[in-house]
Design a protein around this motif. Structure first.
Motif, PDB file in Angstrom:
ATOM      1  N   LEU A   1      77.587  58.553   8.856  1.00 17.99           N
ATOM      2  CA  LEU A   1      77.668  57.149   8.559  1.00 17.99           C
ATOM      3  C   LEU A   1      76.644  56.561   7.943  1.00 17.99           C
ATOM      4  CD1 LEU A   1      80.507  56.498  11.193  1.00 17.99           C
ATOM      5  CD2 LEU A   1      80.984  56.841   8.892  1.00 17.99           C
ATOM      6  N   LEU A   2      75.452  56.451   8.664  1.00 17.97           N
ATOM      7  CA  LEU A   2      74.270  55.953   8.491  1.00 17.97           C
ATOM      8  C   LEU A   2      73.683  56.466   7.078  1.00 17.97           C
ATOM      9  CD1 LEU A   2      72.157  56.203  11.912  1.00 17.97           C
ATOM     10  CD2 LEU A   2      72.710  53.998  10.576  1.00 17.97           C
ATOM     11  N   LEU A   3      73.642  57.770   6.965  1.00 19.53           N
ATOM     12  CA  LEU A   3      73.427  58.446   5.441  1.00 19.53           C
ATOM     13  C   LEU A   3      74.448  57.702   4.345  1.00 19.53           C
ATOM     14  CD1 LEU A   3      72.692  62.094   6.277  1.00 19.53           C
ATOM     15  CD2 LEU A   3      70.928  60.343   5.832  1.00 19.53           C
ATOM     16  N   LEU A   4      75.588  57.870   4.836  1.00 19.57           N
ATOM     17  CA  LEU A   4      76.606  57.219   3.861  1.00 19.57           C
ATOM     18  C   LEU A   4      76.011  55.637   3.278  1.00 19.57           C
ATOM     19  CD1 LEU A   4      79.127  57.652   2.320  1.00 19.57           C
ATOM     20  CD2 LEU A   4      80.359  56.641   4.051  1.00 19.57           C
ATOM     21  N   ASP A   5      75.696  54.766   4.411  1.00 19.99           N
ATOM     22  CA  ASP A   5      75.328  53.525   4.006  1.00 19.99           C
ATOM     23  C   ASP A   5      74.205  53.620   2.959  1.00 19.99           C
ATOM     24  OD1 ASP A   5      76.682  51.491   5.172  1.00 19.99           O
ATOM     25  OD2 ASP A   5      75.549  51.782   6.923  1.00 19.99           O
ATOM     26  N   LEU A   6      73.023  54.444   3.279  1.00 18.92           N
ATOM     27  CA  LEU A   6      72.123  54.727   2.406  1.00 18.92           C
ATOM     28  C   LEU A   6      72.268  55.291   1.072  1.00 18.92           C
ATOM     29  CD1 LEU A   6      69.248  55.976   5.044  1.00 18.92           C
ATOM     30  CD2 LEU A   6      69.185  53.551   3.907  1.00 18.92           C
ATOM     31  N   CYS A   7      73.125  56.250   1.143  1.00 19.22           N
ATOM     32  CA  CYS A   7      73.759  56.932  -0.121  1.00 19.22           C
ATOM     33  C   CYS A   7      74.380  55.810  -0.932  1.00 19.22           C
ATOM     34  CB  CYS A   7      74.743  57.952   0.040  1.00 19.22           C
ATOM     35  SG  CYS A   7      73.735  59.165   0.824  1.00 19.22           S
ATOM     36  N   LEU A   8      75.233  55.058  -0.489  1.00 19.55           N
ATOM     37  CA  LEU A   8      76.054  53.938  -1.278  1.00 19.55           C
ATOM     38  C   LEU A   8      74.980  52.948  -1.716  1.00 19.55           C
ATOM     39  CD1 LEU A   8      78.843  53.409   0.954  1.00 19.55           C
ATOM     40  CD2 LEU A   8      79.102  54.480  -1.195  1.00 19.55           C
ATOM     41  N   LEU A   9      73.899  52.722  -1.098  1.00 18.96           N
ATOM     42  CA  LEU A   9      72.926  51.725  -1.390  1.00 18.96           C
ATOM     43  C   LEU A   9      72.138  52.184  -2.648  1.00 18.96           C
ATOM     44  CD1 LEU A   9      71.468  48.911  -0.992  1.00 18.96           C
ATOM     45  CD2 LEU A   9      69.679  50.274   0.474  1.00 18.96           C
ATOM     46  N   ALA A  10      71.889  53.617  -2.600  1.00 22.40           N
ATOM     47  CA  ALA A  10      71.178  54.130  -3.552  1.00 22.40           C
ATOM     48  C   ALA A  10      71.973  54.546  -4.872  1.00 22.40           C
ATOM     49  CB  ALA A  10      70.407  55.332  -3.124  1.00 22.40           C
ATOM     50  N   GLY A  11      73.348  54.468  -4.600  1.00 26.61           N
ATOM     51  CA  GLY A  11      74.090  54.848  -5.730  1.00 26.61           C
ATOM     52  C   GLY A  11      74.155  56.176  -6.043  1.00 26.61           C
ATOM     53  N   LEU A  12      74.052  57.136  -5.185  1.00 26.18           N
ATOM     54  CA  LEU A  12      73.845  58.471  -5.429  1.00 26.18           C
ATOM     55  C   LEU A  12      75.278  59.076  -5.914  1.00 26.18           C
ATOM     56  CD1 LEU A  12      71.983  60.426  -2.330  1.00 26.18           C
ATOM     57  CD2 LEU A  12      71.348  60.734  -5.064  1.00 26.18           C
ATOM     58  N   ASN A  13      75.425  60.315  -6.430  1.00 27.64           N
ATOM     59  CA  ASN A  13      76.563  60.869  -6.770  1.00 27.64           C
ATOM     60  C   ASN A  13      77.258  61.587  -5.467  1.00 27.64           C
ATOM     61  OD1 ASN A  13      75.931  63.590  -6.856  1.00 27.64           O
ATOM     62  ND2 ASN A  13      74.532  63.149  -8.504  1.00 27.64           N
ATOM     63  N   GLY A  14      78.669  62.133  -5.899  1.00 31.80           N
ATOM     64  CA  GLY A  14      79.337  62.587  -4.756  1.00 31.80           C
ATOM     65  C   GLY A  14      78.803  63.866  -4.339  1.00 31.80           C
ATOM     66  N   GLY A  15      78.028  64.624  -5.060  1.00 24.72           N
ATOM     67  CA  GLY A  15      77.455  65.958  -4.812  1.00 24.72           C
ATOM     68  C   GLY A  15      76.511  65.896  -3.914  1.00 24.72           C
ATOM     69  N   ASN A  16      75.570  65.031  -4.298  1.00 24.35           N
ATOM     70  CA  ASN A  16      74.382  64.528  -3.501  1.00 24.35           C
ATOM     71  C   ASN A  16      74.701  64.120  -2.083  1.00 24.35           C
ATOM     72  OD1 ASN A  16      72.734  64.033  -6.437  1.00 24.35           O
ATOM     73  ND2 ASN A  16      71.795  65.511  -5.113  1.00 24.35           N
ATOM     74  N   ILE A  17      75.597  63.101  -2.155  1.00 25.78           N
ATOM     75  CA  ILE A  17      76.042  62.586  -0.683  1.00 25.78           C
ATOM     76  C   ILE A  17      76.621  63.875   0.216  1.00 25.78           C
ATOM     77  CG2 ILE A  17      77.790  61.157   0.085  1.00 25.78           C
ATOM     78  CD1 ILE A  17      77.660  59.362  -2.133  1.00 25.78           C
ATOM     79  N   PHE A  18      77.600  64.468  -0.478  1.00 22.75           N
ATOM     80  CA  PHE A  18      78.188  65.658   0.249  1.00 22.75           C
ATOM     81  C   PHE A  18      77.075  66.745   0.847  1.00 22.75           C
ATOM     82  CE2 PHE A  18      81.045  69.171   0.770  1.00 22.75           C
ATOM     83  CZ  PHE A  18      81.918  68.616   1.939  1.00 22.75           C
ATOM     84  N   ILE A  19      76.057  66.948  -0.169  1.00 18.48           N
ATOM     85  CA  ILE A  19      74.942  67.954   0.656  1.00 18.48           C
ATOM     86  C   ILE A  19      74.260  67.104   1.585  1.00 18.48           C
ATOM     87  CG2 ILE A  19      73.010  68.778  -0.023  1.00 18.48           C
ATOM     88  CD1 ILE A  19      73.697  69.427  -2.706  1.00 18.48           C
ATOM     89  N   ALA A  20      73.823  65.937   1.536  1.00 20.39           N
ATOM     90  CA  ALA A  20      72.956  65.269   2.610  1.00 20.39           C
ATOM     91  C   ALA A  20      73.940  65.152   3.942  1.00 20.39           C
ATOM     92  CB  ALA A  20      72.787  63.918   2.086  1.00 20.39           C
TER      93      ALA A  20
END
Ligand code: RET
Length: 251
Positions: A106-125
């Motif tokens: 969930l912490l990573l999700l916060d950062l990924c949303l802030l960065a605007g990462l795409n779904g693929g990169n979010i999922f890998i992280a």
């Protein structure tokens, strides 16, 4: 005679204090969410869930639940007599790993949303992060053999490097592309996260890995890190988000 490594009153009081901090943060973050439209609450919801999970996990640990004993056989060398062995039983709070397996994604999700990462990169992280926590759990519990234990630890560290790569490389690039303001904020809060998170495996190595830290000291070290990584991180993110419309997200 076996040796038991357990927490004392000091460690236990620390666990209760952190539980209260997590609870207060959850209440404050919930209050902040109420002041903005439902459609704009995703950061608030994710962040509040993080501190709610932490509240429950600290409640469990403070109440004496979520604890197991890891058995190790330590070799003792003597001068004029043959080596002997000693059974050591050390308290391991497995509740932490339950907490981390839910809250670090969930912490990573916060950062990924802030960065605007795409779904693929979010999922890998996120998958790499879950692998990091679960292999860390195997390192803590799975094996009495030191080489195997550090083997699991090494796998967890590789997974951690994958997480860092997704965030520090891909995440930073997409955050910069959102403009200077978001880019700078992402670099600051992402850098803070990188430093705090990297201390966890170091503490683990000193405390659980080589038992050079007693259980109380381990509780205190993780307490400081957890307060920085969850309530302080969360407050920084949510307050900045409220004053920086560029951090708004569409989902
Ligand atoms: C372990 C041990 C195995 C190697 C590595 C680890 C990393 C743990 C991390 C934990 C982060 C926890 C947070 C908690 C929230 O408050 C599992 C200790 C690499 C990075 C941020």
């Amino acid at each position: 005679l076996p040796e038991y490594q357990t927490s004392t009153e000091t460690g236990n009081r620390t666990l209760w204090v952190v539980m209260v901090i997590m609870l207060v943060a959850s209440i404050v973050f919930t209050g902040m969410a109420w002041n903005i439209p439902v459609s704009k609450r995703l950061y608030h919801i994710v962040t509040t869930m993080i501190t709610i999970f932490a509240t429950l996990s600290y409640f469990a640990m403070a109440a004496g639940h979520g604890i197991g004993y890891h058995h190790v056989v330590e070799r003792e060398s003597h001068k004029h007599v043959p080596d002997t062995t000693k059974d050591v039983y050390r308290q391991v709070y497995w509740a932490r790993y339950v907490d981390w397996s839910l809250t670090t994604p969930l912490l990573l999700l916060d950062l990924c949303l802030l960065a605007g990462l795409n779904g693929g990169n979010i999922f890998i992280a996120i998958v790499a992060d879950v692998i990091m926590i679960l292999t860390g759990l195997f390192a803590a519990f799975g094996s009495e053999d030191t080489a195997q234990k550090w083997g699991w630890y090494a796998i967890a560290c590789i997974a951690y490097l994958v997480v860092i790569w997704q965030l520090a490389y891909h995440g930073r690039a997409t955050a910069m592309a959102k403009g200077g303001k978001v880019g700078k904020f992402f670099a600051a809060i992402g850098g803070f996260t990188l430093v705090i998170w990297t201390v966890y495996p170091i503490i683990w190595g000193i405390a659980d890995g080589s038992r050079n830290m007693n259980v109380d000291q381990e509780i205190i070290a993780y307490a400081v890190l957890d307060v920085l990584a969850k309530p302080i991180f969360g407050a920084w993110l949510l307050f900045t988000h409220q004053s920086m419309p560029e951090t708004n997200i569409d989902i």
